[in-house]
Write a protein that holds these residues in place. Structure first.
Motif, PDB file in Angstrom:
ATOM      1  N   TYR A 205     -30.475 -67.657  17.373  1.00 22.92           N
ATOM      2  CA  TYR A 205     -31.746 -68.209  17.848  1.00 22.92           C
ATOM      3  C   TYR A 205     -31.726 -69.730  18.021  1.00 22.92           C
ATOM      4  O   TYR A 205     -32.762 -70.328  18.343  1.00 22.92           O
ATOM      5  CB  TYR A 205     -32.890 -67.835  16.895  1.00 22.92           C
ATOM      6  CG  TYR A 205     -32.661 -68.197  15.445  1.00 22.92           C
ATOM      7  CD1 TYR A 205     -32.593 -69.530  15.023  1.00 22.92           C
ATOM      8  CD2 TYR A 205     -32.532 -67.209  14.481  1.00 22.92           C
ATOM      9  CE1 TYR A 205     -32.388 -69.854  13.695  1.00 22.92           C
ATOM     10  CE2 TYR A 205     -32.329 -67.527  13.153  1.00 22.92           C
ATOM     11  CZ  TYR A 205     -32.264 -68.838  12.764  1.00 22.92           C
ATOM     12  OH  TYR A 205     -32.052 -69.166  11.451  1.00 22.92           O
ATOM     13  N   GLY A 228     -28.745 -69.226  20.983  1.00 23.32           N
ATOM     14  CA  GLY A 228     -29.761 -68.343  21.531  1.00 23.32           C
ATOM     15  C   GLY A 228     -30.248 -68.707  22.913  1.00 23.32           C
ATOM     16  O   GLY A 228     -31.293 -68.209  23.350  1.00 23.32           O
ATOM     17  N   GLY A 232     -33.609 -70.662  22.690  1.00 25.89           N
ATOM     18  CA  GLY A 232     -33.257 -69.859  21.522  1.00 25.89           C
ATOM     19  C   GLY A 232     -33.745 -68.431  21.559  1.00 25.89           C
ATOM     20  O   GLY A 232     -33.478 -67.654  20.639  1.00 25.89           O
ATOM     21  N   MET A 233     -34.421 -68.048  22.618  1.00 22.37           N
ATOM     22  CA  MET A 233     -35.098 -66.753  22.647  1.00 22.37           C
ATOM     23  C   MET A 233     -34.411 -65.701  23.508  1.00 22.37           C
ATOM     24  O   MET A 233     -34.968 -64.635  23.757  1.00 22.37           O
ATOM     25  CB  MET A 233     -36.536 -66.939  23.148  1.00 22.37           C
ATOM     26  CG  MET A 233     -37.409 -67.822  22.260  1.00 22.37           C
ATOM     27  SD  MET A 233     -37.732 -67.118  20.626  1.00 22.37           S
ATOM     28  CE  MET A 233     -36.891 -68.337  19.582  1.00 22.37           C
ATOM     29  N   ILE A 236     -33.888 -62.444  21.682  1.00 23.93           N
ATOM     30  CA  ILE A 236     -35.185 -62.020  21.144  1.00 23.93           C
ATOM     31  C   ILE A 236     -36.066 -61.429  22.242  1.00 23.93           C
ATOM     32  O   ILE A 236     -36.796 -60.453  22.003  1.00 23.93           O
ATOM     33  CB  ILE A 236     -35.862 -63.200  20.429  1.00 23.93           C
ATOM     34  CG1 ILE A 236     -35.030 -63.573  19.181  1.00 23.93           C
ATOM     35  CG2 ILE A 236     -37.296 -62.865  20.028  1.00 23.93           C
ATOM     36  CD1 ILE A 236     -35.442 -64.854  18.509  1.00 23.93           C
ATOM     37  N   ILE A 257     -36.411 -66.392  12.751  1.00 25.10           N
ATOM     38  CA  ILE A 257     -36.259 -67.289  13.894  1.00 25.10           C
ATOM     39  C   ILE A 257     -36.016 -68.738  13.463  1.00 25.10           C
ATOM     40  O   ILE A 257     -36.020 -69.653  14.297  1.00 25.10           O
ATOM     41  CB  ILE A 257     -37.458 -67.186  14.866  1.00 25.10           C
ATOM     42  CG1 ILE A 257     -38.800 -67.344  14.156  1.00 25.10           C
ATOM     43  CG2 ILE A 257     -37.438 -65.856  15.595  1.00 25.10           C
ATOM     44  CD1 ILE A 257     -39.283 -68.741  14.076  1.00 25.10           C
ATOM     45  N   GLU A 260     -37.362 -72.263  14.981  1.00 24.55           N
ATOM     46  CA  GLU A 260     -37.725 -72.084  16.386  1.00 24.55           C
ATOM     47  C   GLU A 260     -39.142 -71.519  16.574  1.00 24.55           C
ATOM     48  O   GLU A 260     -39.440 -70.932  17.612  1.00 24.55           O
ATOM     49  CB  GLU A 260     -36.713 -71.164  17.074  1.00 24.55           C
ATOM     50  CG  GLU A 260     -35.277 -71.628  16.986  1.00 24.55           C
ATOM     51  CD  GLU A 260     -34.999 -72.847  17.865  1.00 24.55           C
ATOM     52  OE1 GLU A 260     -35.846 -73.179  18.720  1.00 24.55           O
ATOM     53  OE2 GLU A 260     -33.929 -73.463  17.695  1.00 24.55           O
TER      54      GLU A 260
END
Length: 299
Positions: A205, A228, A232-233, A236, A257, A260
């Protein structure tokens, strides 16, 4: 020189050298104590009993050499000792897997997750957890802790990296849970089958900018387990879109997470989640139910 004198000397060297912590310790004294006690073969959890013990010159020199290796290599101490501790349990680790440090381990230990878990036949809390998925399992520590927390549960530990899964197999055997923890290579949820009462995930992430600023100790870990994407997502987004198909009707997803939260909330502004308290505060780990995932439009 005594054990405590060695630790204090090592701590000064580590502090003066400006090494980075965060892979099991947060300061120079604790890092030095870990390395000194490990090298001397002394219990890591009872410094008071060992601190006045005399250390001969050859042993002292070996300890200081390990401290110097930590400084010059900038590798996390766990990679030097081949051991990391999580919730009082030792786990084998090497450079093939990220050093385990997930705050989800605390939530497994203190029961914080259990009030959110029920099964279709009405069981809840401790007895309601029958099927668990640990996605991005790394060295397998969370999968193993889940199996030890819920002895009635079957656990799948999935990871994209075959190298990390090789490390996880060592730990599954070490902790005697090979009959209940199955390891699986999977890109996200692609190769996963079945429905789960609980999905645990400590995914990559770290956003691109933060990745570029990581200390050398973090860059010694597999980038695959950290990076990530721009915000960073990346993983996710895929996970939250796909997860409901792998969750029982009353299932929950627990997701770490890290730092983040701002990026998470920007990406999933309409998603109802619960932030769980850990020793690092209330913005590192969240819980989201299948119901919440199914009733929100995700990007």
């Amino acid at each position: 020189m005594t054990v405590i004198e060695l630790i204090e000397a090592g701590a000064k060297r580590l502090a003066d050298a400006g090494v980075a912590f965060g892979h099991g310790t947060t300061n120079a004294f604790d890092e030095s104590a870990w390395l000194v006690l490990w090298k001397l073969g002394l219990p890591l959890d009872d410094l008071a009993a060992a601190e006045s013990q005399w250390v001969g010159a050859p042993e002292g020199a070996a300890v200081l050499a390990l401290i110097e290796e930590r400084i010059h290599s900038r590798r996390p101490a766990a990679y030097l000792t081949r051991e990391a501790w999580l919730q009082g349990l030792p786990f084998y680790v090497d450079e093939r897997a990220i050093v385990p440090r997930s705050f989800i381990a605390e939530l497994l230990a203190d029961g914080s997750i259990e009030p959110w878990l029920t099964t279709p036949d009405g069981r809840d809390g401790h007895e309601g957890v029958l099927h668990v998925l640990d996605l991005c399992t790394g060295n397998g520590s969370l999968a193993i802790l889940a199996a030890l927390t819920w002895p009635q549960a079957s656990v799948v530990g999935a990871d994209l990296s075959p190298d990390a899964l090789d490390v996880a197999r060592i730990n599954v055997e070490k902790h005697g849970v090979s009959d209940r923890v199955r390891l699986l290579q999977s890109d996200g949820l692609a190769a996963v089958e079945g429905s789960f009462d609980l999905i645990l995930c400590n995914p990559p992430y770290v956003n691109t900018r933060a990745m570029a600023e990581l200390p050398a100790e973090y860059r010694a870990e597999p980038a695959l387990a950290l990076a990530g994407g721009d915000d960073g997502m990346d993983l996710i987004r895929r996970l939250l879109a796909d997860a409901p198909r792998y969750m029982n009707p009353q299932g929950a997803l627990v997701l770490e997470i890290g730092n983040e939260r701002d990026h998470f909330e920007a990406a999933f502004a309409r998603l109802e989640v619960v932030w769980l308290d850990t020793s690092a505060g209330g913005d590192q780990v969240l819980l989201v139910t299948r119901e919440a995932l199914e009733h929100k439009d995700l990007p």
